[in-house]
Design a protein around this motif. Structure first.
Motif, PDB file in Angstrom:
ATOM      1  N   GLY A   1      47.898  47.298  -4.440  1.00 32.87           N
ATOM      2  CA  GLY A   1      46.903  48.023  -3.633  1.00 32.87           C
ATOM      3  C   GLY A   1      45.868  47.099  -3.014  1.00 32.87           C
ATOM      4  N   THR A   2      45.358  46.174  -3.810  1.00 33.26           N
ATOM      5  CA  THR A   2      44.360  45.257  -3.256  1.00 33.26           C
ATOM      6  C   THR A   2      44.994  44.305  -2.238  1.00 33.26           C
ATOM      7  N   ALA A   3      46.216  43.894  -2.489  1.00 31.48           N
ATOM      8  CA  ALA A   3      46.909  43.037  -1.518  1.00 31.48           C
ATOM      9  C   ALA A   3      47.146  43.792  -0.211  1.00 31.48           C
ATOM     10  N   GLN A   4      47.458  45.081  -0.319  1.00 30.22           N
ATOM     11  CA  GLN A   4      47.689  45.887   0.887  1.00 30.22           C
ATOM     12  C   GLN A   4      46.408  46.029   1.705  1.00 30.22           C
ATOM     13  N   ILE A   5      45.273  46.172   1.037  1.00 26.61           N
ATOM     14  CA  ILE A   5      43.990  46.243   1.747  1.00 26.61           C
ATOM     15  C   ILE A   5      43.771  44.968   2.543  1.00 26.61           C
ATOM     16  N   ASP A   6      43.983  43.818   1.887  1.00 28.66           N
ATOM     17  CA  ASP A   6      43.832  42.540   2.589  1.00 28.66           C
ATOM     18  C   ASP A   6      44.790  42.433   3.774  1.00 28.66           C
ATOM     19  N   THR A   7      46.025  42.833   3.551  1.00 32.05           N
ATOM     20  CA  THR A   7      47.046  42.773   4.605  1.00 32.05           C
ATOM     21  C   THR A   7      46.671  43.678   5.771  1.00 32.05           C
ATOM     22  N   ASP A   8      46.228  44.893   5.462  1.00 32.87           N
ATOM     23  CA  ASP A   8      45.883  45.851   6.523  1.00 32.87           C
ATOM     24  C   ASP A   8      44.677  45.376   7.336  1.00 32.87           C
ATOM     25  N   ILE A   9      43.659  44.874   6.682  1.00 31.94           N
ATOM     26  CA  ILE A   9      42.478  44.397   7.412  1.00 31.94           C
ATOM     27  C   ILE A   9      42.841  43.183   8.261  1.00 31.94           C
ATOM     28  N   ALA A  10      43.651  42.289   7.720  1.00 29.41           N
ATOM     29  CA  ALA A  10      44.094  41.126   8.509  1.00 29.41           C
ATOM     30  C   ALA A  10      44.909  41.584   9.724  1.00 29.41           C
ATOM     31  N   ALA A  11      45.748  42.619   9.533  1.00 27.09           N
ATOM     32  CA  ALA A  11      46.550  43.136  10.648  1.00 27.09           C
ATOM     33  C   ALA A  11      45.660  43.775  11.716  1.00 27.09           C
ATOM     34  N   ILE A  12      44.674  44.541  11.283  1.00 28.16           N
ATOM     35  CA  ILE A  12      43.747  45.162  12.237  1.00 28.16           C
ATOM     36  C   ILE A  12      42.993  44.078  13.005  1.00 28.16           C
ATOM     37  N   LYS A  13      42.500  43.088  12.283  1.00 29.12           N
ATOM     38  CA  LYS A  13      41.774  41.997  12.934  1.00 29.12           C
ATOM     39  C   LYS A  13      42.690  41.273  13.923  1.00 29.12           C
ATOM     40  N   GLY A  14      43.931  41.056  13.532  1.00 27.24           N
ATOM     41  CA  GLY A  14      44.889  40.400  14.425  1.00 27.24           C
ATOM     42  C   GLY A  14      45.148  41.211  15.684  1.00 27.24           C
ATOM     43  N   GLN A  15      45.280  42.529  15.516  1.00 27.12           N
ATOM     44  CA  GLN A  15      45.496  43.394  16.683  1.00 27.12           C
ATOM     45  C   GLN A  15      44.279  43.402  17.594  1.00 27.12           C
ATOM     46  N   VAL A  16      43.100  43.445  17.015  1.00 26.78           N
ATOM     47  CA  VAL A  16      41.870  43.419  17.810  1.00 26.78           C
ATOM     48  C   VAL A  16      41.769  42.094  18.560  1.00 26.78           C
ATOM     49  N   ASP A  17      42.017  40.992  17.837  1.00 23.18           N
ATOM     50  CA  ASP A  17      41.943  39.672  18.465  1.00 23.18           C
ATOM     51  C   ASP A  17      42.978  39.514  19.569  1.00 23.18           C
ATOM     52  N   ALA A  18      44.162  40.083  19.374  1.00 25.27           N
ATOM     53  CA  ALA A  18      45.246  39.915  20.342  1.00 25.27           C
ATOM     54  C   ALA A  18      45.170  40.899  21.509  1.00 25.27           C
ATOM     55  N   GLY A  19      44.683  42.100  21.259  1.00 20.11           N
ATOM     56  CA  GLY A  19      44.731  43.123  22.304  1.00 20.11           C
ATOM     57  C   GLY A  19      43.386  43.615  22.789  1.00 20.11           C
ATOM     58  N   PHE A  20      42.580  44.091  21.897  1.00 19.54           N
ATOM     59  CA  PHE A  20      41.329  44.743  22.254  1.00 19.54           C
ATOM     60  C   PHE A  20      40.310  43.759  22.838  1.00 19.54           C
ATOM     61  N   THR A  21      40.082  42.669  22.143  1.00 18.63           N
ATOM     62  CA  THR A  21      39.080  41.690  22.576  1.00 18.63           C
ATOM     63  C   THR A  21      39.397  41.121  23.953  1.00 18.63           C
ATOM     64  N   PRO A  22      40.632  40.674  24.205  1.00 18.00           N
ATOM     65  CA  PRO A  22      40.918  40.137  25.550  1.00 18.00           C
ATOM     66  C   PRO A  22      40.753  41.172  26.662  1.00 18.00           C
ATOM     67  N   VAL A  23      41.110  42.419  26.383  1.00 15.55           N
ATOM     68  CA  VAL A  23      40.968  43.467  27.403  1.00 15.55           C
ATOM     69  C   VAL A  23      39.495  43.676  27.732  1.00 15.55           C
ATOM     70  N   LEU A  24      38.666  43.755  26.711  1.00 15.83           N
ATOM     71  CA  LEU A  24      37.225  43.922  26.952  1.00 15.83           C
ATOM     72  C   LEU A  24      36.638  42.710  27.656  1.00 15.83           C
ATOM     73  N   ALA A  25      37.027  41.533  27.220  1.00 17.34           N
ATOM     74  CA  ALA A  25      36.505  40.307  27.848  1.00 17.34           C
ATOM     75  C   ALA A  25      36.942  40.241  29.312  1.00 17.34           C
ATOM     76  N   GLU A  26      38.181  40.608  29.567  1.00 18.01           N
ATOM     77  CA  GLU A  26      38.694  40.605  30.946  1.00 18.01           C
ATOM     78  C   GLU A  26      37.944  41.629  31.800  1.00 18.01           C
ATOM     79  N   PHE A  27      37.684  42.797  31.214  1.00 22.74           N
ATOM     80  CA  PHE A  27      36.930  43.825  31.929  1.00 22.74           C
ATOM     81  C   PHE A  27      35.528  43.322  32.267  1.00 22.74           C
ATOM     82  N   GLY A  28      34.873  42.691  31.300  1.00 28.15           N
ATOM     83  CA  GLY A  28      33.532  42.162  31.541  1.00 28.15           C
ATOM     84  C   GLY A  28      33.529  41.109  32.635  1.00 28.15           C
ATOM     85  N   ALA A  29      34.511  40.225  32.601  1.00 24.59           N
ATOM     86  CA  ALA A  29      34.600  39.176  33.630  1.00 24.59           C
ATOM     87  C   ALA A  29      34.876  39.789  35.005  1.00 24.59           C
TER      88      ALA A  29
END
Length: 167
Positions: A101-129
């Motif tokens: 369970g604790t390993a899954q929490i770490d895995t899930d948060i890392a996956a969310i952070k990875g998705q944000v870093d790969a998808g959400f952040t660049p889209v917002l940064a591109e929109f701002g630019a």
């Protein structure tokens, strides 16, 4: 002779020229402010995710410490027989479930952070630019209009006032 006279109110042309200049600067500034807010939101969101990741790691370590303490306490109990053997098996299984369970929490948060870093952040940064570039483009276009109005005003002044006085 026709009543149509080419001309304009030079004061109004001066005001129009100034209005174009002011509008362009204001629009560009507002776009820059919004871009700054987007960049700040990205930073804050990334910081929150990093904090969540750190807290999840701390939680996992805390749970691991508690599990080791419980296992140590359970191991210290003077207890023998089939019930003890069954308990030890259950304790091992329990520790395994908690660890997963604790390993899954770490895995899930890392996956969310990875998705944000790969998808959400660049889209917002591109929109701002893109927003900032659009604001700068509007500023450039209004500067061109301001120049055109100023030039037209100078031409009209030359034709109507300066040219006549030199005749």
């Amino acid at each position: 002779m026709a009543n149509d006279i080419v001309g304009a109110d030079l004061t109004q042309l001066d005001e129009l020229s100034t209005a174009f200049q002011t509008a362009g600067v204001e629009i560009s500034a507002k776009a820059s402010v919004l871009d700054g807010k987007i960049q700040a939101a990205i930073s804050a969101f990334e910081a929150t995710l990093s904090s969540m990741q750190s807290e999840a790691g701390a939680l996992a370590r805390s749970i691991d410490d508690e599990m080791n303490a419980l296992a140590g306490q359970a191991g210290g109990v003077q207890w023998t027989g089939a019930n003890r053997t069954a308990f030890d098996g259950d304790m091992t299984q329990f520790k395994s479930v908690v660890a997963a369970g604790t390993a899954q929490i770490d895995t899930d948060i890392a996956a969310i952070k990875g998705q944000v870093d790969a998808g959400f952040t660049p889209v917002l940064a591109e929109f701002g630019a893109a927003l900032k570039k659009s604001g700068d483009d509007v500023d450039a276009a209004t500067a061109e209009m301001q120049t055109a109005v100023s030039n037209q005003r100078a031409n009209l002044d030359q034709a109507a006032n300066v040219g006549w006085s030199n005749a």
